[in-house]
Design an enzyme around this catalytic site. Structure first.
Site, short mmCIF file in Angstrom:
data_model
loop_
_atom_site.label_atom_id
_atom_site.label_comp_id
_atom_site.label_asym_id
_atom_site.label_seq_id
_atom_site.Cartn_x
_atom_site.Cartn_y
_atom_site.Cartn_z
N SER A 121 0.69 -1.16 -0.02
CA SER A 121 -0.02 -0.07 0.02
C SER A 121 0.85 1.12 0.12
O SER A 121 1.68 1.40 -0.89
CB SER A 121 -0.86 -0.03 1.17
OG SER A 121 -1.90 0.74 0.97
N HIS A 139 -7.73 -5.45 -0.03
CA HIS A 139 -6.77 -4.53 -0.16
C HIS A 139 -5.80 -5.38 1.14
O HIS A 139 -5.81 -5.10 2.36
CB HIS A 139 -7.04 -3.15 0.75
CG HIS A 139 -5.96 -2.32 0.67
ND1 HIS A 139 -5.06 -2.02 -0.21
CD2 HIS A 139 -5.24 -1.56 1.80
CE1 HIS A 139 -4.29 -1.09 -0.35
NE2 HIS A 139 -4.25 -1.00 1.45
N ASP A 154 -9.82 -5.24 -4.63
CA ASP A 154 -9.28 -4.11 -3.59
C ASP A 154 -10.17 -2.83 -3.42
O ASP A 154 -10.67 -2.16 -4.42
CB ASP A 154 -7.73 -3.66 -4.11
CG ASP A 154 -7.28 -2.85 -2.90
OD1 ASP A 154 -7.75 -2.21 -2.38
OD2 ASP A 154 -6.01 -2.89 -2.95
#
Length: 229
Positions: A120, A208, A176
């Site tokens: 991320s 995610h 995601d």
């Protein structure tokens, strides 16, 4: 923002190593959590010749969290590809990341035997690192990550046309709900347009998060780039 001394590192290999991987966590997490998460997903992320470092981001105000302090690598106006970067925040972290890499080089690890990567926001930091600050690295990986549409990284790469850049491995879940798959694809395609060679893997039914398959792809990719010497 906290200085480099406030960053902590967790190593999962012994002192003898010929290469280093720096794995940056996502927003709000820490290095220890990232290491535990990786180890939960795969047993293949320990290498006899490679030291793996899991830094922890400094505690600082984070706009998407209402300005509350969070362990983040830099601030963002929003988690959205279309907003402008907060470059002052990004560049302050760049100083610390370069110091961390320099400490490995000073310890005897060649710059071309160092890989940076992350999940991320940590993956985004890795993209800034490998394609803006330290272009002689062995490689860059990013899991569920993106750069802003008009990123300074792209602007710099335009000015540096023709130079050799680290290879890229990007992985993204097709489910995601925080960082849309199209943002990851857009980032990869833009970097490729400006001379970055790499590969992009889509993980079916993954949100995610990291997963076992993705981490095993990263592990094999690392071993290929950083063989024992």
């Amino acid at each position: 923002m906290s200085k480099l001394s406030a960053l902590t590192f967790t190593r999962n290999t012994g002192a003898k190593h010929t290469a280093t991987v720096i794995f940056f966590h996502g927003s709000g997490a820490n290095g220890e959590h990232m290491q535990e998460w990786v180890n939960l997903m795969t047993k293949n992320f320990k290498f006899p010749q490679i030291k793996v470092i899991y830094p922890t981001a400094p505690l600082q105000p984070y706009t998407p969290a209402g300005g509350q302090p969070s362990n983040v690598w830099f601030d963002r106006a929003d988690i959205n590809q279309s907003v402008a970067e907060k470059l002052d925040s990004v560049e302050r972290m760049g100083v610390q990341v370069k110091e961390l890499i320099k400490s490995e080089v000073d310890g005897g690890i060649p710059i071309n035997r160092i890989i940076v990567g992350g999940f991320s926001m940590g993956g985004a930091l890795s993209l800034y690192t490998g394609y803006r600050w330290e272009r002689n690295l062995a490689g860059v990986f990013a899991f569920s990550s993106f750069l802003n549409n008009q990123s300074i990284v792209y602007q710099d790469l335009i000015k540096s046309s023709g130079i050799k850049l680290p290879p890229l491995l990007q992985i993204h879940g097709d489910n995601d709900d925080l960082v849309d798959l199209t943002w990851g694809r857009n980032t990869y395609n833009e970097l490729k347009k400006y001379g970055v060679n790499g590969e992009f893997h889509v993980m079916p039914k993954l949100g995610h998060s990291i997963n076992k398959r993705g981490m095993n792809i990263i592990s094999d990719w690392i071993v290929n780039l950083l063989p024992d010497v």
